[in-house]
Scaffold this active site. Structure first.
Site, PDB file in Angstrom:
ATOM      1  N   GLN A 150      42.046  27.701  41.268  1.00  0.00           N
ATOM      2  CA  GLN A 150      42.474  26.464  40.611  1.00  0.00           C
ATOM      3  C   GLN A 150      43.288  26.788  39.353  1.00  0.00           C
ATOM      4  OE1 GLN A 150      42.110  23.256  41.516  1.00  0.00           O
ATOM      5  NE2 GLN A 150      42.965  22.477  39.590  1.00  0.00           N
ATOM      6  N   GLN A 170      50.284  25.798  42.444  1.00  0.00           N
ATOM      7  CA  GLN A 170      50.374  26.727  43.596  1.00  0.00           C
ATOM      8  C   GLN A 170      49.387  26.295  44.679  1.00  0.00           C
ATOM      9  OE1 GLN A 170      50.644  31.171  43.354  1.00  0.00           O
ATOM     10  NE2 GLN A 170      48.442  31.060  43.662  1.00  0.00           N
ATOM     11  N   ARG A 226      48.109  38.601  33.001  1.00  0.00           N
ATOM     12  CA  ARG A 226      49.065  38.673  31.882  1.00  0.00           C
ATOM     13  C   ARG A 226      48.368  38.722  30.519  1.00  0.00           C
ATOM     14  NH1 ARG A 226      52.267  35.396  35.734  1.00  0.00           N
ATOM     15  NH2 ARG A 226      54.209  36.528  36.135  1.00  0.00           N
ATOM     16  N   GLN A 279      59.173  35.767  43.933  1.00  0.00           N
ATOM     17  CA  GLN A 279      58.685  34.650  43.121  1.00  0.00           C
ATOM     18  C   GLN A 279      58.897  34.846  41.626  1.00  0.00           C
ATOM     19  OE1 GLN A 279      54.605  35.172  44.765  1.00  0.00           O
ATOM     20  NE2 GLN A 279      53.898  34.704  42.704  1.00  0.00           N
ATOM     21  N   GLY A 316      47.409  41.884  42.356  1.00  0.00           N
ATOM     22  CA  GLY A 316      46.755  43.046  41.752  1.00  0.00           C
ATOM     23  C   GLY A 316      46.433  42.835  40.283  1.00  0.00           C
ATOM     24  N   HIS A 338      39.769  37.139  40.037  1.00  0.00           N
ATOM     25  CA  HIS A 338      39.988  37.623  41.408  1.00  0.00           C
ATOM     26  C   HIS A 338      38.654  37.981  42.067  1.00  0.00           C
ATOM     27  CE1 HIS A 338      43.896  38.881  39.373  1.00  0.00           C
ATOM     28  NE2 HIS A 338      44.337  38.126  40.352  1.00  0.00           N
TER      29      HIS A 338
HETATM   30  P1  AMP Z   1      47.581  36.461  40.919  1.00  0.00           P
HETATM   31  O1  AMP Z   1      47.122  37.864  41.159  1.00  0.00           O
HETATM   32  O2  AMP Z   1      47.734  36.113  39.472  1.00  0.00           O
HETATM   33  O3  AMP Z   1      48.747  36.059  41.778  1.00  0.00           O
HETATM   34  O4  AMP Z   1      46.374  35.540  41.402  1.00  0.00           O
HETATM   35  C1  AMP Z   1      45.795  35.701  42.669  1.00  0.00           C
HETATM   36  C2  AMP Z   1      44.803  34.602  42.881  1.00  0.00           C
HETATM   37  O5  AMP Z   1      43.796  34.657  41.874  1.00  0.00           O
HETATM   38  C3  AMP Z   1      45.430  33.191  42.800  1.00  0.00           C
HETATM   39  O6  AMP Z   1      44.844  32.375  43.800  1.00  0.00           O
HETATM   40  C4  AMP Z   1      45.033  32.759  41.424  1.00  0.00           C
HETATM   41  O7  AMP Z   1      44.967  31.352  41.272  1.00  0.00           O
HETATM   42  C5  AMP Z   1      43.667  33.381  41.284  1.00  0.00           C
HETATM   43  N1  AMP Z   1      43.280  33.504  39.871  1.00  0.00           N
HETATM   44  C6  AMP Z   1      44.001  34.049  38.873  1.00  0.00           C
HETATM   45  N2  AMP Z   1      43.347  33.934  37.693  1.00  0.00           N
HETATM   46  C7  AMP Z   1      42.176  33.281  37.973  1.00  0.00           C
HETATM   47  C8  AMP Z   1      41.060  32.852  37.180  1.00  0.00           C
HETATM   48  N3  AMP Z   1      41.019  33.037  35.876  1.00  0.00           N
HETATM   49  N4  AMP Z   1      40.045  32.216  37.819  1.00  0.00           N
HETATM   50  C9  AMP Z   1      40.089  32.004  39.158  1.00  0.00           C
HETATM   51  N5  AMP Z   1      41.108  32.389  39.960  1.00  0.00           N
HETATM   52  C10 AMP Z   1      42.136  33.017  39.374  1.00  0.00           C
END
Ligand code: AMP
Length: 277
Positions: free
Chosen positions: A145, A150, A184, A58, A28, A34
Site C-alpha cells: 500500500q 501503483q 530510498r 520506470q 531489491g 519487503h
Molecule cells: P520496491 O522495491 O520499492 O519497488 O517495492 C517493492 C514492493 O514493496 C512494492 O509492492 C512496494 O509497495 C512494497 N513496499 C515498499 N516499501 C514498503 C513498506 N514500507 N511497507 C510495505 N510495502 C512496501
C-alpha cells in the site's frame, strides 16, 4: 528447501513447483516492508517467488536509476530468512530485447498525481509487472500500500486485461517514529531523516480530521511548516481506486497521498482516511 536463484527465464521455468504460486515483485535493497510482503505471500501459497529487478523502463532520464541501491547478497539472505523459494533476478538484457516494440500504456490514470510528477513511470511499471506475471505465472501477487497508486494501477490492469491473478495489498510498514520504510531512505542524512518525518506526521494530522477540506488543510499546515527543507511536490486526497481527487462533500474511504523532496531524495507516503461519515 534451499533458495533457488534464477538469473534468467530458463532457470525460472526449471524452478516451477506444484501448487499455488505467489509473486512478490521488488527492486531489491530489501527492508522490513519487503519482508512483510514475503511473509504475507508465504502464508498464502505453496511457492513464493521474489523478483529483484531494477526496471530501467520506470525511471525518468533524470531519476536515480544508476545510483539506486543494489544489495543483492543481502537481499538473498532476506529472501532465504523469510522462506521464499525462488529469487528471480534477471538482467535487463534478458528482460528487454533490443528491438522490442510493444509496451503498456497506463492511460489517463497513469498521467495523474504520481504519474504527472513522473512521466512514463506507470507505463514502465505496468510493462515490467505484466512481463513478470507472464514469466512467473503466479496465482497471486503481493504489493505494498506504500505505493498506493501503483497498487491501484495494477488492480486496473488485471481488470482491464482480464488477468487471472489475485492482487493482494499489504499495509505500509513504518519505523517506530512513523517514517515509511523505503529503499530510498538510505540516501537520507540524519538531518534529512528528521525532515522526512514530517511526511507521516502530516498524514496523521490530516487523518485526524473528518471533512475533505479539513483533512487537506491540517496536513498542508504541517508540511508548510517544514519548508523550505521539505520541498512539497503534491498533497492530494483521492479516490483509492481511480486516484481522481475527491470533492469537498465526498464521503467514504480516500487516500491522502504526499510526495516531497528532502535534499536530493524524493519520498512518497500515504494513508487511507475515512472522509465524512
Ligand atoms: P520496491 O522495491 O520499492 O519497488 O517495492 C517493492 C514492493 O514493496 C512494492 O509492492 C512496494 O509497495 C512494497 N513496499 C515498499 N516499501 C514498503 C513498506 N514500507 N511497507 C510495505 N510495502 C512496501
Amino acid at each position: 528447501m534451499a533458495l533457488i536463484v534464477a538469473r534468467n527465464r530458463a532457470d525460472l521455468r526449471k524452478a516451477r513447483g506444484d501448487g499455488p504460486v505467489a509473486l512478490v515483485p521488488t527492486m531489491g535493497a530489501l527492508h522490513e516492508g519487503h519482508r512483510s510482503l514475503i511473509r504475507d505471500a508465504r502464508a498464502r501459497a505453496a511457492q513464493v517467488v521474489v523478483s529483484i529487478f531494477v526496471n530501467p523502463l520506470q525511471f525518468g532520464p533524470h531519476e536515480d536509476f544508476s545510483r539506486y541501491p543494489r544489495t543483492f547478497e543481502a537481499d538473498l539472505a532476506v529472501c532465504e530468512a523469510e522462506g521464499a523459494d525462488v529469487v528471480f533476478a534477471p538482467s535487463a538484457e534478458d528482460m528487454y530485447a533490443p528491438d522490442r516494440q510493444v509496451s503498456l500504456h497506463s492511460g489517463e490514470m497513469g498521467r495523474i498525481v504520481e504519474g504527472a510528477a513522473r512521466p512514463g513511470h506507470f507505463d514502465g511499471m505496468l510493462t515490467v509487472v505484466l512481463k513478470l506475471f507472464n514469466l512467473v505465472q503466479p496465482d497471486l501477487a503481493v504489493f505494498g500500500q506504500k505505493d498506493a497508486q501503483q497498487l491501484a494501477m495494477i488492480r486496473r490492469m488485471v481488470a482491464d486485461l482480464d488477468l487471472d491473478i489475485e492482487i493482494v495489498g499489504a499495509p505500509t510498514v513504518r519505523e517506530p517514529d512513523g517514517l515509511a520504510l523505503s529503499s530510498r531512505n538510505r540516501y537520507l542524512s540524519a538531518a534529512d531523516r528528521q525532515v522526512a518525518l514530517v511526511l507521516s506526521r502530516a498524514l496523521r494530522a490530516g487523518a485526524a480530521q473528518a471533512a475533505a477540506p479539513k483533512i487537506l488543510g491540517a496536513a498542508r499546515a504541517v508540511l508548510d511548516a517544514a519548508a523550505p527543507a521539505l520541498d512539497l511536490d503534491y498533497l492530494v486526497l483521492v479516490d483509492p481506486s481511480t486516484f481522481a481527487e475527491v470533492g469537498e462533500s465526498y464521503s467514504g474511504a480516500a487516500v491522502l497521498a504526499v510526495a516531497a523532496r528532502v535534499g536530493a531524495t524524493r519520498l512518497i507516503d500515504n494513508v487511507v482516511v475515512s472522509v465524512g461519515g
